[in-house]
Motif scaffolding. Sequence first.
Motif, PDB file in Angstrom:
ATOM      1  N   ARG A   1      -4.158   0.472   6.405  1.00  0.00           N
ATOM      2  CA  ARG A   1      -5.322   0.335   7.283  1.00  0.00           C
ATOM      3  C   ARG A   1      -6.475  -0.296   6.491  1.00  0.00           C
ATOM      4  O   ARG A   1      -6.572  -0.123   5.283  1.00  0.00           O
TER       5      ARG A   1
ATOM      6  N   ASP B   1      -4.635  11.185 -11.710  1.00  0.00           N
ATOM      7  CA  ASP B   1      -4.861  10.768 -10.330  1.00  0.00           C
ATOM      8  C   ASP B   1      -6.304  10.288 -10.190  1.00  0.00           C
ATOM      9  O   ASP B   1      -7.177  11.008  -9.698  1.00  0.00           O
TER      10      ASP B   1
ATOM     11  N   LYS C   1      -8.609   6.776  -0.461  1.00  0.00           N
ATOM     12  CA  LYS C   1      -7.564   6.657   0.561  1.00  0.00           C
ATOM     13  C   LYS C   1      -7.516   5.258   1.159  1.00  0.00           C
ATOM     14  O   LYS C   1      -6.441   4.769   1.530  1.00  0.00           O
TER      15      LYS C   1
ATOM     16  N   VAL D   1      -8.172   6.933   8.109  1.00  0.00           N
ATOM     17  CA  VAL D   1      -9.085   7.632   7.200  1.00  0.00           C
ATOM     18  C   VAL D   1     -10.357   7.951   7.978  1.00  0.00           C
ATOM     19  O   VAL D   1     -11.068   7.053   8.423  1.00  0.00           O
TER      20      VAL D   1
ATOM     21  N   ASN E   1      -5.833   2.058  -1.081  1.00  0.00           N
ATOM     22  CA  ASN E   1      -4.374   1.987  -1.229  1.00  0.00           C
ATOM     23  C   ASN E   1      -3.703   2.274   0.112  1.00  0.00           C
ATOM     24  O   ASN E   1      -2.749   3.026   0.206  1.00  0.00           O
ATOM     25  N   ASN E   2      -4.211   1.614   1.176  1.00  0.00           N
ATOM     26  CA  ASN E   2      -3.823   1.940   2.542  1.00  0.00           C
ATOM     27  C   ASN E   2      -3.509   0.663   3.317  1.00  0.00           C
ATOM     28  O   ASN E   2      -4.129  -0.380   3.090  1.00  0.00           O
TER      29      ASN E   2
ATOM     30  N   PRO F   1       0.825  -1.219   0.000  1.00  0.00           N
ATOM     31  CA  PRO F   1       0.000   0.000   0.000  1.00  0.00           C
ATOM     32  C   PRO F   1       0.853   1.260   0.000  1.00  0.00           C
ATOM     33  O   PRO F   1       1.972   1.274   0.518  1.00  0.00           O
ATOM     34  N   PHE F   2       0.309   2.319  -0.585  1.00  0.00           N
ATOM     35  CA  PHE F   2       1.006   3.599  -0.640  1.00  0.00           C
ATOM     36  C   PHE F   2       0.861   4.360   0.674  1.00  0.00           C
ATOM     37  O   PHE F   2       1.769   5.062   1.113  1.00  0.00           O
ATOM     38  N   LEU F   3      -0.303   4.219   1.334  1.00  0.00           N
ATOM     39  CA  LEU F   3      -0.584   4.968   2.558  1.00  0.00           C
ATOM     40  C   LEU F   3      -0.584   4.061   3.786  1.00  0.00           C
ATOM     41  O   LEU F   3      -0.799   2.858   3.675  1.00  0.00           O
ATOM     42  N   ASN F   4      -0.364   4.685   4.921  1.00  0.00           N
ATOM     43  CA  ASN F   4      -0.550   4.019   6.201  1.00  0.00           C
ATOM     44  C   ASN F   4      -1.030   5.088   7.186  1.00  0.00           C
ATOM     45  O   ASN F   4      -0.286   5.594   8.009  1.00  0.00           O
ATOM     46  N   GLU F   5      -2.301   5.437   7.035  1.00  0.00           N
ATOM     47  CA  GLU F   5      -2.853   6.512   7.859  1.00  0.00           C
ATOM     48  C   GLU F   5      -4.332   6.264   8.118  1.00  0.00           C
ATOM     49  O   GLU F   5      -5.013   5.573   7.351  1.00  0.00           O
TER      50      GLU F   5
END
Length: 406
Positions: free
Chosen positions: A345, A384, A339, A322, A342-343, A316-320
């Motif tokens: 979480r 995007d 979000k 949401v 691609n996370n 994943p690109f994110l780790n935050e």
Amino acid sequence: MTSFVKAMRMVCVSLLALCMQISTAAEAPPQGNLLIAGGAVRPDNTIIWERLVQLAGGKGARIAVMPSAAGNPERSGTNLVATLTRFGASAFAVPVAVRLKNTDYKVAAEDQNLARMIREAGGVYFAGGDQGLITKALVRPDGTRTAVLQAIWDVYNKGGVIGGSSAGAAIMSSTMYYEAKTVIGTLAAGVNDGRELAPGLGFVGTDVFVDQHLLARGRFARMLPAMLKKNYKLGLGIDENTAMVINARREVEIIGYQGALLLDLTQAKTNGDIKEFNLTNARISYLDRGDRYNLVTGQYTPSADKVNGKLDPASPFLNEQVYSADALGHNTILVMMEKLINNARSEAIGIATAAPGEPREELGFEFKLTRDASSVGYESATTDAYTILNLRLDVRPLQITRPWYR
């Protein structure tokens, strides 16, 4: 057996065969296309207008403009005719509208000359406005079709295109929102036939619920109680300045500015012990422009720029976290979905609360999105943008203490 009896039997067999042919023909699915726009279609949205003209037969195609929903039908009809003419159509306005001055819409709706003109066209386009005015103008009090409405169906059945924006999109399904409350008010109070819900014209069939202005106005949430009330398993919500084209094979293609949400309630459940609206295990997907979805097979086909862009859930690109305190805000649900897909979480939470002064201002709702093993995402190689498939959606009521901020 006498020759007379034999002859009569042959006549009966022939009549039965003819009746079966007529019945089969009457039940045959329409051969045309639908172009369903979510409202606010701009005059310079070339891809939508050009596709409408192409589906109607190409340059010079006759397209009947139905301004029935408009507050000012004459002005709306004139402007739409000018727009379609600019894109190569031979368009004409049909003067059947409740608010059209100096005419009797009931008489006009039965005018055989108007019906003939529509029947000879390659397409019909419904303007936006008040969808209740469309059905009032085109459906008789006993629920049968007026001559003009039957002519519109004839265009669709023979292979033409039926298009519409906003109110013109709402009438596409067999049930439409009529006098709807706010989205949060709809969740709080529920929906009832004859008030919030009314019969549409049913061009898309009886198995799919259609709504419009979806992402711009957070209307995905109001689709849920309507679908549950009328037992729809699939719902398509199209956003503004965007359209979905549905062909005779029940294939959906998204064109225009943004995309559409697909709601699947096949496995969804509600808890009857909870008084307020609640829902578990619904499925929500986002179809971006260029994407396709087959309503019969359930097969998704991402747009060409996403074919090789399938996201790897292991990278994943994110780790935050949401989270949104305004789940029904402009585009909020799409931002949350993008979000989450691609996370690292697996859950996203959105909260919706009533405005101060609403009848149930103490009632709120939590919208929880969950990415699981069946969730899939595709990323565009050129912009995007994402296609997001099969996120789980759960909704539960919340008790809001006022004031909840100082």
